[in-house]
Design a protein around this motif. Structure first.
Motif, PDB file in Angstrom:
ATOM      1  N   ASP A  83     -12.246  -1.846   2.177  1.00 41.96           N
ATOM      2  CA  ASP A  83     -11.285  -2.535   1.304  1.00 41.96           C
ATOM      3  C   ASP A  83     -11.979  -3.142  -0.260  1.00 41.96           C
ATOM      4  OD1 ASP A  83      -9.440  -1.927   3.011  1.00 41.96           O
ATOM      5  OD2 ASP A  83      -9.299  -3.901   3.824  1.00 41.96           O
ATOM      6  N   ILE A  96       0.899  -1.151   0.079  1.00 48.27           N
ATOM      7  CA  ILE A  96       0.027  -0.017  -0.018  1.00 48.27           C
ATOM      8  C   ILE A  96       0.972   1.195   0.091  1.00 48.27           C
ATOM      9  CG2 ILE A  96      -1.697   1.364   1.283  1.00 48.27           C
ATOM     10  CD1 ILE A  96      -2.739  -1.181   2.313  1.00 48.27           C
ATOM     11  N   ARG A 113      -6.122   2.506   2.719  1.00 47.25           N
ATOM     12  CA  ARG A 113      -6.021   1.161   3.192  1.00 47.25           C
ATOM     13  C   ARG A 113      -5.031   0.944   4.160  1.00 47.25           C
ATOM     14  NH1 ARG A 113      -5.715  -3.712  -0.053  1.00 47.25           N
ATOM     15  NH2 ARG A 113      -6.629  -4.502   1.727  1.00 47.25           N
ATOM     16  N   TRP A 131     -14.102  -2.119   7.928  1.00 49.76           N
ATOM     17  CA  TRP A 131     -12.803  -2.076   7.240  1.00 49.76           C
ATOM     18  C   TRP A 131     -12.613  -2.913   5.926  1.00 49.76           C
ATOM     19  CZ3 TRP A 131     -11.159   2.482   8.203  1.00 49.76           C
ATOM     20  CH2 TRP A 131     -10.957   2.901   9.529  1.00 49.76           C
ATOM     21  N   ASN A 132     -13.249  -4.031   6.334  1.00 48.22           N
ATOM     22  CA  ASN A 132     -13.145  -4.942   5.164  1.00 48.22           C
ATOM     23  C   ASN A 132     -14.104  -4.818   4.062  1.00 48.22           C
ATOM     24  OD1 ASN A 132     -11.469  -6.773   6.382  1.00 48.22           O
ATOM     25  ND2 ASN A 132     -13.126  -8.059   7.217  1.00 48.22           N
ATOM     26  N   GLU A 142      -5.877 -10.717  -2.308  1.00 47.06           N
ATOM     27  CA  GLU A 142      -6.001 -10.551  -0.986  1.00 47.06           C
ATOM     28  C   GLU A 142      -7.516 -10.717  -0.308  1.00 47.06           C
ATOM     29  OE1 GLU A 142      -5.677  -7.372   2.441  1.00 47.06           O
ATOM     30  OE2 GLU A 142      -5.313  -6.705   0.518  1.00 47.06           O
ATOM     31  N   VAL A 143      -8.267  -9.662  -1.007  1.00 45.45           N
ATOM     32  CA  VAL A 143      -9.556  -9.728  -0.668  1.00 45.45           C
ATOM     33  C   VAL A 143     -10.436 -11.023  -0.864  1.00 45.45           C
ATOM     34  CG1 VAL A 143     -11.834  -8.621  -1.280  1.00 45.45           C
ATOM     35  CG2 VAL A 143     -10.000  -7.228  -1.083  1.00 45.45           C
ATOM     36  N   THR A 179      -6.394   0.301   7.305  1.00 41.70           N
ATOM     37  CA  THR A 179      -7.080  -0.911   7.574  1.00 41.70           C
ATOM     38  C   THR A 179      -6.128  -1.986   8.221  1.00 41.70           C
ATOM     39  OG1 THR A 179      -6.892  -1.727   5.349  1.00 41.70           O
ATOM     40  CG2 THR A 179      -8.925  -0.295   5.873  1.00 41.70           C
ATOM     41  N   THR A 180      -4.702  -1.738   7.840  1.00 43.35           N
ATOM     42  CA  THR A 180      -3.891  -2.772   7.948  1.00 43.35           C
ATOM     43  C   THR A 180      -3.039  -2.398   9.264  1.00 43.35           C
ATOM     44  OG1 THR A 180      -2.290  -1.468   6.599  1.00 43.35           O
ATOM     45  CG2 THR A 180      -3.557  -3.158   5.513  1.00 43.35           C
ATOM     46  N   VAL A 186     -11.217  -2.133  -4.118  1.00 45.36           N
ATOM     47  CA  VAL A 186     -10.689  -2.976  -5.136  1.00 45.36           C
ATOM     48  C   VAL A 186     -11.807  -3.085  -6.055  1.00 45.36           C
ATOM     49  CG1 VAL A 186      -9.919  -5.464  -5.359  1.00 45.36           C
ATOM     50  CG2 VAL A 186      -9.264  -4.077  -3.428  1.00 45.36           C
ATOM     51  N   PHE A 219      -3.894  -6.978  -4.544  1.00 48.90           N
ATOM     52  CA  PHE A 219      -5.194  -6.458  -3.549  1.00 48.90           C
ATOM     53  C   PHE A 219      -6.464  -7.410  -3.907  1.00 48.90           C
ATOM     54  CE2 PHE A 219      -3.290  -2.078  -3.490  1.00 48.90           C
ATOM     55  CZ  PHE A 219      -2.379  -2.529  -2.155  1.00 48.90           C
ATOM     56  N   ARG A 226      -7.011   3.845  -2.282  1.00 50.75           N
ATOM     57  CA  ARG A 226      -6.074   2.631  -1.827  1.00 50.75           C
ATOM     58  C   ARG A 226      -5.169   3.000  -0.632  1.00 50.75           C
ATOM     59  NH1 ARG A 226      -3.708   0.299  -7.366  1.00 50.75           N
ATOM     60  NH2 ARG A 226      -5.874   0.502  -8.634  1.00 50.75           N
TER      61      ARG A 226
END
Length: 261
Positions: free
Chosen positions: A82, A24, A111, A78-79, A61-62, A114-115, A86, A58, A108
């Motif tokens: 994301d 990111i 994000r 948060w999910n 990942e999702v 979110t991490t 995406v 990305f 992005r």
């Protein structure tokens, strides 16, 4: 069963999370470099290829998170954030809506929040403070309105470019609120003609800038501390549960040893 457990460990592993965070940040740097026309034009092809690779990672990942978490994936805000970023990037990639795609690409960067858990706690504290901030903003609006009327009444003739009407007064007060060139540009010319004007300006700055902003900051800090305390309490509970489990395992081991004898 074993494969699903391995996948879950891989997706939830801190190293995978760190890799996504690094990606990111790299993506953010890449978007920043694209704002330099000479660099972007010279390496346009490379920018496009790298961006496609990042978007593919990305997306993967999702998908992996949805496979692992299933319905629980969409219970986390948060999910969902994301997922929307995406999905939006994928839908708009080959469309003429370039400006909208750029917005999704820039989003992005968010994000990162979110991490990184600490950033999530700060944002959560900010949202928790919204009711209080709304009340403070309402009070500030009233203060701005009262001072705008006073400014228009007292200084409309002296400085019509700043206090000619209530709308100009609002803009002027906002400039004073930000403390941007308020003394030399606005205050001193009026002060030269109206010596008592310092009461108007200084009282507004003390009330609107110092007191109100401190109220907002104080509320956010209090909420951040509250979230941190809750997090520490949960961590302590997990530690207690872990120690109890260890004790139970120890007791079971001792019982087994006794039975074997």
């Amino acid at each position: 069963m074993r494969s699903s457990e391995n996948l879950s460990k891989f997706v939830m592993d801190i190293r995978f999370n760190r890799f996504i965070t690094a990606l990111i940040i790299f993506n953010a740097v890449l978007i920043g470099l694209e704002t330099f026309p000479t660099i972007y034009q010279e390496y346009h092809t490379y920018f496009v290829i790298i961006d496609l690779i990042i978007l593919a990672i990305f997306t993967l990942e999702v998908i992996l998170k949805i496979i692992v978490l299933k319905k629980r994936f969409f219970t986390n805000g948060w999910n969902i954030f994301d997922f929307v970023i995406v999905l939006g990037s994928l839908i708009l990639y080959s469309t003429p809506f370039v400006s909208v795609l750029r917005i999704f690409r820039v989003l992005r960067v968010f994000r990162t929040i979110t991490t990184i858990p600490t950033l999530r706690r700060i944002v959560a504290a900010l949202f928790m403070a919204v009711p209080t901030i709304s009340s403070v903003l309402l009070i500030m609006t009233i203060i701005f309105y009262v001072y705008a009327i006073l400014g228009t009444s007292f200084y409309g003739d002296i400085s019509p470019e700043y206090f000619g009407d209530i709308f100009l007064s609002f803009v002027t007060l906002f400039q004073i609120f930000t403390l941007e060139s308020w003394a030399s540009g606005i205050f001193r010319p009026i002060f030269a003609e109206e010596p008592w004007s310092w009461l108007y300006f200084l009282s507004f700055i003390v009330i609107a800038t110092f007191i109100m902003i401190n109220l907002i900051v104080g509320e956010i800090v209090n909420n951040a501390q509250k979230i941190t305390d809750d997090f520490e309490e949960e961590a302590e509970e997990i530690k207690d549960d872990t120690s109890e489990i260890k004790e139970l395992r120890k007791e079971i081991r001792e019982i087994k040893e006794m039975l074997q004898k």
